[in-house]
Design a protein around this motif. Structure first.
Motif, mmCIF file in Angstrom:
data_model
loop_
_atom_site.group_PDB
_atom_site.id
_atom_site.type_symbol
_atom_site.label_atom_id
_atom_site.label_comp_id
_atom_site.label_asym_id
_atom_site.label_seq_id
_atom_site.Cartn_x
_atom_site.Cartn_y
_atom_site.Cartn_z
ATOM 1 N N ARG A 99 106.857 56.070 27.177
ATOM 2 C CA ARG A 99 106.645 57.499 27.413
ATOM 3 C C ARG A 99 105.899 58.081 26.228
ATOM 4 N N ARG A 100 104.906 58.900 26.516
ATOM 5 C CA ARG A 100 104.168 59.544 25.422
ATOM 6 C C ARG A 100 105.009 60.640 24.793
ATOM 7 N N GLN A 101 105.786 61.332 25.628
ATOM 8 C CA GLN A 101 106.671 62.392 25.148
ATOM 9 C C GLN A 101 108.057 62.159 25.720
ATOM 10 N N LYS A 102 109.055 62.605 25.000
ATOM 11 C CA LYS A 102 110.429 62.474 25.464
ATOM 12 C C LYS A 102 110.554 63.164 26.820
ATOM 13 N N GLY A 103 111.038 62.428 27.808
ATOM 14 C CA GLY A 103 111.206 62.977 29.150
ATOM 15 C C GLY A 103 109.934 62.963 29.988
ATOM 16 N N GLY A 104 108.818 62.521 29.409
ATOM 17 C CA GLY A 104 107.543 62.469 30.129
ATOM 18 C C GLY A 104 107.477 61.270 31.061
ATOM 19 N N PRO A 105 106.395 61.173 31.832
ATOM 20 C CA PRO A 105 106.266 60.053 32.768
ATOM 21 C C PRO A 105 106.091 58.725 32.033
ATOM 22 N N LEU A 106 106.516 57.657 32.680
ATOM 23 C CA LEU A 106 106.348 56.321 32.124
ATOM 24 C C LEU A 106 104.894 55.885 32.271
ATOM 25 N N THR A 107 104.377 55.277 31.224
ATOM 26 C CA THR A 107 103.020 54.723 31.242
ATOM 27 C C THR A 107 103.159 53.208 31.197
ATOM 28 N N PRO A 108 102.544 52.496 32.153
ATOM 29 C CA PRO A 108 102.668 51.036 32.133
ATOM 30 C C PRO A 108 102.005 50.441 30.898
ATOM 31 N N PRO A 109 102.443 49.248 30.481
ATOM 32 C CA PRO A 109 101.831 48.610 29.315
ATOM 33 C C PRO A 109 100.332 48.416 29.523
ATOM 34 N N GLY A 110 99.569 48.619 28.470
ATOM 35 C CA GLY A 110 98.119 48.424 28.531
ATOM 36 C C GLY A 110 97.725 47.083 27.960
ATOM 37 N N ASN A 111 96.567 46.587 28.388
ATOM 38 C CA ASN A 111 96.117 45.269 27.947
ATOM 39 C C ASN A 111 94.989 45.328 26.913
ATOM 40 N N GLY A 112 94.602 46.522 26.496
ATOM 41 C CA GLY A 112 93.576 46.650 25.467
ATOM 42 C C GLY A 112 92.153 46.531 25.975
ATOM 43 N N LEU A 113 91.949 46.685 27.289
ATOM 44 C CA LEU A 113 90.608 46.615 27.864
ATOM 45 C C LEU A 113 90.053 48.019 28.050
ATOM 46 N N GLY A 114 88.755 48.169 27.882
ATOM 47 C CA GLY A 114 88.155 49.478 28.065
ATOM 48 C C GLY A 114 86.648 49.401 28.086
ATOM 49 N N ARG A 115 86.027 50.542 27.781
ATOM 50 C CA ARG A 115 84.568 50.599 27.776
ATOM 51 C C ARG A 115 84.102 51.662 26.796
ATOM 52 N N VAL A 116 82.831 51.583 26.427
ATOM 53 C CA VAL A 116 82.208 52.584 25.568
ATOM 54 C C VAL A 116 81.819 53.756 26.468
ATOM 55 N N VAL A 117 82.304 54.949 26.131
ATOM 56 C CA VAL A 117 81.988 56.121 26.961
ATOM 57 C C VAL A 117 80.889 56.982 26.361
ATOM 58 N N GLY A 118 80.549 56.762 25.102
ATOM 59 C CA GLY A 118 79.459 57.540 24.518
ATOM 60 C C GLY A 118 79.403 57.417 23.014
ATOM 61 N N HIS A 119 78.439 58.141 22.456
ATOM 62 C CA HIS A 119 78.226 58.157 21.009
ATOM 63 C C HIS A 119 78.234 59.604 20.554
ATOM 64 N N ASP A 120 78.819 59.864 19.405
ATOM 65 C CA ASP A 120 78.932 61.221 18.889
ATOM 66 C C ASP A 120 78.200 61.319 17.554
ATOM 67 N N PRO A 121 76.945 61.795 17.584
ATOM 68 C CA PRO A 121 76.170 61.863 16.346
ATOM 69 C C PRO A 121 76.780 62.787 15.300
ATOM 70 N N SER A 122 77.545 63.798 15.712
ATOM 71 C CA SER A 122 78.113 64.733 14.729
ATOM 72 C C SER A 122 79.144 64.063 13.833
ATOM 73 N N THR A 123 79.765 62.980 14.306
ATOM 74 C CA THR A 123 80.744 62.252 13.502
ATOM 75 C C THR A 123 80.301 60.826 13.215
ATOM 76 N N SER A 124 79.093 60.481 13.642
ATOM 77 C CA SER A 124 78.623 59.094 13.572
ATOM 78 C C SER A 124 79.651 58.173 14.219
ATOM 79 N N GLY A 125 80.202 58.627 15.325
ATOM 80 C CA GLY A 125 81.267 57.894 15.986
ATOM 81 C C GLY A 125 80.874 57.316 17.326
#
Length: 151
Positions: free
Chosen positions: A118-144
């Protein structure tokens, strides 16, 4: 980037001076670079060395396909290096031994968890994650580089 950060830098000149700076890292470095007449480098210009035939956000890095650092002997031959693709839409995977559990950030604690969290006490359960994802963009203001992992 830079929120809730402070910078303590000690510059010791042989018994002559000590410089201590306390502020947000991004602000300090922008002002310092401006003062010495340098431009703030972009993430792309500093960290990514172009790979021939690949997109502009690719670089050869001294890691194997599983994300483990190459040994000093293996690192000498750049043919052993892996191409890190950080182009928008590229698939990414966190390496084994990542610190998502240890960082104690509620939004990441499901990544690598053994059971639902749970992210917060009493919040919904989030299933375990496997660490997979994707690049959604680039942020030049933070060089991120913005990633979406397990969403």
């Amino acid at each position: 980037m830079g929120r809730k950060l402070w910078l303590l830098t000690l510059l010791r000149l042989p018994g002559k001076a000590t410089l201590r700076l306390f502020d947000k890292t991004d602000l300090v470095f922008r002002r310092l670079l401006k003062h010495i007449g340098m431009e703030l480098p972009s993430l792309k210009s500093v960290a990514l060395k172009p790979v021939r035939g690949a997109g502009e956000w690719c670089a050869r890095v001294p890691y194997d396909r599983r994300g483990r650092r190459l040994s000093a002997e293996q690192e000498v031959d750049q043919d052993n290096w892996t191409v890190l693709d950080l182009n928008e839409g590229a698939r990414v995977k966190l390496t084994e031994g990542h610190n998502c559990q240890g960082c104690r950030q509620p939004q990441y604690k499901h990544i690598g968890a053994l059971k639902p969290t749970r992210r917060q006490k009493g919040g919904p359960l989030t299933p375990p994650g496997n660490g997979l994802g994707r690049v959604v963009g680039h942020d030049p203001s933070t060089s991120g580089i913005r990633l979406s992992i397990d969403k």
